[in-house]
Design an enzyme around this catalytic site. Structure first.
Site, mmCIF file in Angstrom:
data_model
loop_
_atom_site.group_PDB
_atom_site.id
_atom_site.type_symbol
_atom_site.label_atom_id
_atom_site.label_comp_id
_atom_site.label_asym_id
_atom_site.label_seq_id
_atom_site.Cartn_x
_atom_site.Cartn_y
_atom_site.Cartn_z
ATOM 1 N N LYS A 1 0.830 -1.214 0.000
ATOM 2 C CA LYS A 1 0.000 0.000 0.000
ATOM 3 C C LYS A 1 0.858 1.255 0.000
ATOM 4 O O LYS A 1 0.514 2.253 -0.619
ATOM 5 C CB LYS A 1 -0.979 -0.004 1.175
ATOM 6 C CG LYS A 1 -2.027 -1.080 1.008
ATOM 7 C CD LYS A 1 -3.165 -0.957 1.983
ATOM 8 C CE LYS A 1 -4.263 -1.947 1.621
ATOM 9 N NZ LYS A 1 -5.257 -2.086 2.648
ATOM 10 N N LYS B 1 -11.015 -3.738 -6.565
ATOM 11 C CA LYS B 1 -11.646 -2.418 -6.749
ATOM 12 C C LYS B 1 -10.627 -1.353 -7.148
ATOM 13 O O LYS B 1 -10.984 -0.333 -7.712
ATOM 14 C CB LYS B 1 -12.428 -1.990 -5.509
ATOM 15 C CG LYS B 1 -11.629 -1.871 -4.230
ATOM 16 C CD LYS B 1 -12.531 -1.305 -3.128
ATOM 17 C CE LYS B 1 -11.877 -1.431 -1.773
ATOM 18 N NZ LYS B 1 -12.185 -2.629 -1.018
ATOM 19 N N LYS C 1 -6.391 -11.165 -9.393
ATOM 20 C CA LYS C 1 -7.766 -11.182 -8.870
ATOM 21 C C LYS C 1 -8.511 -9.884 -9.226
ATOM 22 O O LYS C 1 -7.887 -8.829 -9.401
ATOM 23 C CB LYS C 1 -7.777 -11.445 -7.369
ATOM 24 C CG LYS C 1 -7.235 -10.339 -6.501
ATOM 25 C CD LYS C 1 -7.527 -10.634 -5.031
ATOM 26 C CE LYS C 1 -7.271 -9.380 -4.218
ATOM 27 N NZ LYS C 1 -7.768 -9.398 -2.878
HETATM 28 P P1 AMP Z 1 -11.140 -5.943 -0.302
HETATM 29 O O1 AMP Z 1 -12.207 -5.004 -0.707
HETATM 30 O O2 AMP Z 1 -10.133 -6.218 -1.371
HETATM 31 O O3 AMP Z 1 -10.524 -5.650 1.029
HETATM 32 O O4 AMP Z 1 -11.879 -7.347 -0.118
HETATM 33 C C1 AMP Z 1 -12.778 -7.640 0.917
HETATM 34 C C2 AMP Z 1 -13.007 -9.136 0.933
HETATM 35 O O5 AMP Z 1 -13.651 -9.521 -0.301
HETATM 36 C C3 AMP Z 1 -11.705 -9.964 0.964
HETATM 37 O O6 AMP Z 1 -11.301 -10.254 2.260
HETATM 38 C C4 AMP Z 1 -12.068 -11.228 0.207
HETATM 39 O O7 AMP Z 1 -12.640 -12.184 1.066
HETATM 40 C C5 AMP Z 1 -13.144 -10.766 -0.765
HETATM 41 N N1 AMP Z 1 -12.597 -10.581 -2.108
HETATM 42 C C6 AMP Z 1 -11.987 -9.460 -2.589
HETATM 43 N N2 AMP Z 1 -11.647 -9.624 -3.874
HETATM 44 C C7 AMP Z 1 -12.041 -10.866 -4.227
HETATM 45 C C8 AMP Z 1 -11.980 -11.627 -5.430
HETATM 46 N N3 AMP Z 1 -11.451 -11.127 -6.551
HETATM 47 N N4 AMP Z 1 -12.504 -12.882 -5.429
HETATM 48 C C9 AMP Z 1 -13.056 -13.407 -4.308
HETATM 49 N N5 AMP Z 1 -13.148 -12.741 -3.140
HETATM 50 C C10 AMP Z 1 -12.652 -11.502 -3.090
#
Ligand code: AMP
Length: 315
Positions: free
Chosen positions: A100, A184, A181
């Site tokens: 980050k 956002k 993956k």
């Molecule tokens: P984030 O917004 O990246 O912090 O993601 C929040 C949660 O969403 C993570 O802890 C994962 O469990 C799930 N997540 C995020 N991106 C993915 C993805 N591409 N595929 C599956 N689960 C995801």
């Protein structure tokens, strides 16, 4: 707004957890959000949009605690105490700090370095026993476990050591680069499908999804990551198995199949999208949900924090 990966990998599980378990807490982490620079008006809007989105996905404040982190100041107070039990080198070694900080192109703030300690406080303030996490958060949960054990050793057995509930959902991949993956923060707009995207946006994103030069629909993530990602998404949103999805899609070429998957995503998220819009129009309702939840969370935290104050010698 959450994306397809957030929904399938996390939010869906949270909805199930509130049905299966008592005393489940979900928080809109506005204090964590400040670790990435944001305009105040954007943060204000994001808080309401996130709340609308997770309510629309089925998180029900009657079945869980849903609140805004900064409305419960004891999170920050406990983070201070826990920070005094945490070594700086341990935080410096966490990959999220390095990643980050690099993405922000600066030397890194104290907030960015210590937010995993605030996460430990988010968990321990309620003596939480289980935490649903994605793989990327496992190291931070381990930090919370170590902090809990350190506290217990120093001040006497108090915190349960929280266990991870790991999502079993396969990672949803970017539609532009199926080797990474879906995220956002992806700068490529077509890579990430948000759950509030319009049908036209969803069709466009799937039409432009990167596949390969074979037109058959098969599932082989190692050698055909693009089309396999589409199959995974199709299976996850319809609730069918990979085998059933492949059976249904036999004879389609990938161009047609992309539109089948787009349609299944549109169908799945149409009611959620409508509900998000409805909720976004009722700002005062969203604010009240978060405030009521915060009052409940404060009540839950108060006796625990009181005991922590006594244990560390503040009282
Ligand atoms: P984030 O917004 O990246 O912090 O993601 C929040 C949660 O969403 C993570 O802890 C994962 O469990 C799930 N997540 C995020 N991106 C993915 C993805 N591409 N595929 C599956 N689960 C995801």
């Amino acid at each position: 707004t959450p994306h397809l990966g957030n929904y399938l990998g996390a939010i869906q599980n949270w909805v199930n957890l509130q049905e299966e378990c008592s005393s489940v807490l979900y928080s809109i982490m506005d204090m964590h959000s400040l670790t990435m620079p944001k305009e105040p008006a954007v943060l204000r809007q994001n808080i309401l949009d996130t709340t609308a989105a997770i309510l629309a996905c089925g998180i029900d404040p009657k079945k869980c605690f849903l609140f805004r982190q900064s409305l419960v100041p004891k999170h920050a107070e406990l983070a201070w105490i826990l920070g005094c039990l945490t070594n700086v080198p341990r935080l410096l070694r966490l990959p999220q700090w390095k990643m980050k900080r690099a993405s922000q192109n600066n030397e890194g703030t104290v907030g960015l370095l210590t937010y995993p300690v605030l996460q430990a406080a988010d968990i321990l303030l309620y003596k939480s026993t289980h935490v649903p996490v994605g793989e990327d958060q496992v190291l931070h949960l381990e930090l919370a476990q170590d902090i809990a054990q350190h506290f217990n050793k120093k001040y006497g057995e108090f915190f349960p050591v929280p266990k991870a509930i790991l999502s079993t959902t396969k990672k949803i991949k970017s539609l532009r680069d199926p080797t990474v993956k879906m995220s956002k923060s992806d700068p490529q707009k077509l890579a990430t499908v948000n759950i509030a995207d319009s049908p036209d946006e969803i069709v466009l994103k799937f039409r432009k999804a990167v596949t390969d030069f074979t037109s058959e629909v098969t599932y082989d993530p190692a050698s055909r990551p693009g089309v396999s990602n589409l199959v995974s998404i199709h299976a996850a949103v319809t609730g069918l198995s990979i085998k059933e999805v492949l059976h249904q899609s036999a004879g389609l070429d990938t161009a047609h199949y992309k539109m089948v998957v787009a349609e299944s995503v549109i169908q799945k998220f149409a009611p959620i999208r409508n509900e998000i819009k409805k909720l976004q129009e009722d700002k005062s309702h969203l604010i009240k949900v978060l405030e009521d939840g915060a009052e409940k969370a404060k009540e839950l935290a108060a006796p625990i924090y009181q005991e922590i104050r006594r244990l560390v010698g503040f009282q």
